[in-house]
Enzyme design. Structure first.
Site, PDB file in Angstrom:
ATOM      1  N   VAL A  88      64.903  30.070  33.004  1.00  0.00           N
ATOM      2  CA  VAL A  88      66.067  29.511  33.051  1.00  0.00           C
ATOM      3  C   VAL A  88      67.122  30.201  32.095  1.00  0.00           C
ATOM      4  O   VAL A  88      66.914  30.609  31.332  1.00  0.00           O
ATOM      5  CB  VAL A  88      65.775  27.992  32.336  1.00  0.00           C
ATOM      6  CG1 VAL A  88      67.105  26.991  32.463  1.00  0.00           C
ATOM      7  CG2 VAL A  88      64.710  27.170  33.249  1.00  0.00           C
TER       8      VAL A  88
ATOM      9  N   SER B 139      67.034  32.964  24.842  1.00  0.00           N
ATOM     10  CA  SER B 139      65.655  33.601  24.816  1.00  0.00           C
ATOM     11  C   SER B 139      65.076  33.658  26.342  1.00  0.00           C
ATOM     12  O   SER B 139      63.942  33.953  26.349  1.00  0.00           O
ATOM     13  CB  SER B 139      64.745  32.978  23.848  1.00  0.00           C
ATOM     14  OG  SER B 139      64.727  31.295  24.474  1.00  0.00           O
ATOM     15  N   CYS B 140      66.139  33.261  27.299  1.00  0.00           N
ATOM     16  CA  CYS B 140      65.561  32.975  28.637  1.00  0.00           C
ATOM     17  C   CYS B 140      64.949  34.667  29.373  1.00  0.00           C
ATOM     18  O   CYS B 140      64.348  34.401  30.357  1.00  0.00           O
ATOM     19  CB  CYS B 140      66.426  32.275  29.406  1.00  0.00           C
ATOM     20  SG  CYS B 140      67.742  33.308  29.988  1.00  0.00           S
ATOM     21  N   GLY B 141      65.609  35.464  28.854  1.00  0.00           N
ATOM     22  CA  GLY B 141      65.043  36.826  29.240  1.00  0.00           C
ATOM     23  C   GLY B 141      66.214  37.263  30.284  1.00  0.00           C
ATOM     24  O   GLY B 141      65.886  38.427  30.757  1.00  0.00           O
TER      25      GLY B 141
END
Length: 298
Positions: free
Chosen positions: A123, A128-130
């Site tokens: 998401v 921190s979702c990438g």
């Protein structure tokens, strides 16, 4: 709920004098959001307005955009020990048993697509979702239900003097902050500076979700005539939540991030930072700021 604040014993040191006293702290607890009974996310929040928080979170995820897309929200029965509580009772802290009120389940209306839920979530709404940079901007642009009006003739125009007054109005309306000093806030104002709604939380993003979720529940999305004022800085996540709710102006008392500015430029969002007293920086969307009577220099 009864858990917005808690009391703790502290040792107070003032000018060498030591004493003990109770101190009021803002409560922070995890809340799990489920959709159709399946876990979607966990957020650390200040208890209260939990249903609005869940609804606002799903607006920012692109799952919800109107009240008729939401069937209902309930506290999960599995969180109850010794009794049950209906959604109305649970939201107000009523009902029997000892419900922790930390797990909510969102039921979507028939025909509303259920978000892809897996153990490894992908998401774009968290840092921190990438995803980052262009991928994040594309995700918001392609998921947003409403386009912000980027024309010079947009109906939302706000004067610098009105913007300057918003931080004090926000601060004056923070009831829990007065007792704890530990809460962020988000507020909606009209372009004339009238306060429409305010929510407090340990997280700025949660406060915004509560604001947006309440608007969704009341059938007021998109918030195309509103100004969103937040305490602290303006992150990409907050800019994204404003865009997803159709809010044209986001103002913050501190700095924006570079990606927040990129998103504002990409979507036409008016982004104001370092809003302190009569000073402010306009990073994007200056066409909504009434600068006619203000002198401008390079």
């Amino acid at each position: 709920m009864g858990r917005v604040t808690e009391r703790r014993r502290v040792i107070r040191i003032r000018d060498g004098a030591v004493s003990t006293r109770p101190d009021t702290l803002v409560a922070e607890e995890p809340m799990e959001i489920r959709v159709g009974g399946k876990p979607l996310a966990i957020t650390m929040r200040t208890p209260g307005d939990d249903f609005a928080l869940a609804a606002g979170f799903l607006v920012s995820e692109g799952v919800l955009a109107s009240a008729d897309e939401l069937a209902n929200i309930v506290y999960c029965a599995g969180a109850t020990s010794g009794g049950t509580a209906g959604p109305e009772e649970a939201e107000s802290g009523g009902g029997g048993g000892s419900n922790s009120y930390n797990v909510v389940d969102v039921r979507l209306a028939d025909g509303v697509p259920v978000p892809d839920i897996s153990l490894e979530r992908n998401v774009y709404t968290t840092s921190s979702c990438g995803l980052c940079g262009k991928a994040s901007l594309d995700a918001v642009r392609t998921t947003a239900r409403w386009a912000l009006d980027a024309s010079p003739d947009t109906p939302v125009r706000i004067a610098p003097e009105t913007l300057s007054a918003l931080p004090d109005r926000l601060r004056a309306a923070q009831r829990v902050f007065e007792r704890t000093g530990g809460l962020h806030a988000a507020a909606l104002f009209t372009a004339d500076g009238e306060l429409l709604d305010i929510r407090e939380d340990v997280g700025r993003h949660n406060a915004v979700d509560k604001i947006v979720g309440r608007a969704l529940q009341q059938g007021r999305l998109p918030l195309s005539s509103a100004v969103l004022m937040v305490s602290g800085r303006a992150s990409f996540e907050l800019a994204q939540k404003a865009v997803m709710a159709g809010i044209p102006v986001l103002a913050a008392v501190s700095a924006p991030s570079s990606l927040a500015v990129d998103l504002a430029v990409e979507t036409g969002l008016t982004l104001v930072g370092f809003l302190r007293g009569s000073s402010m920086n306009v990073y994007a969307g200056e066409h909504r700021i009434a600068l006619d009577a203000a002198a401008t220099t390079d």
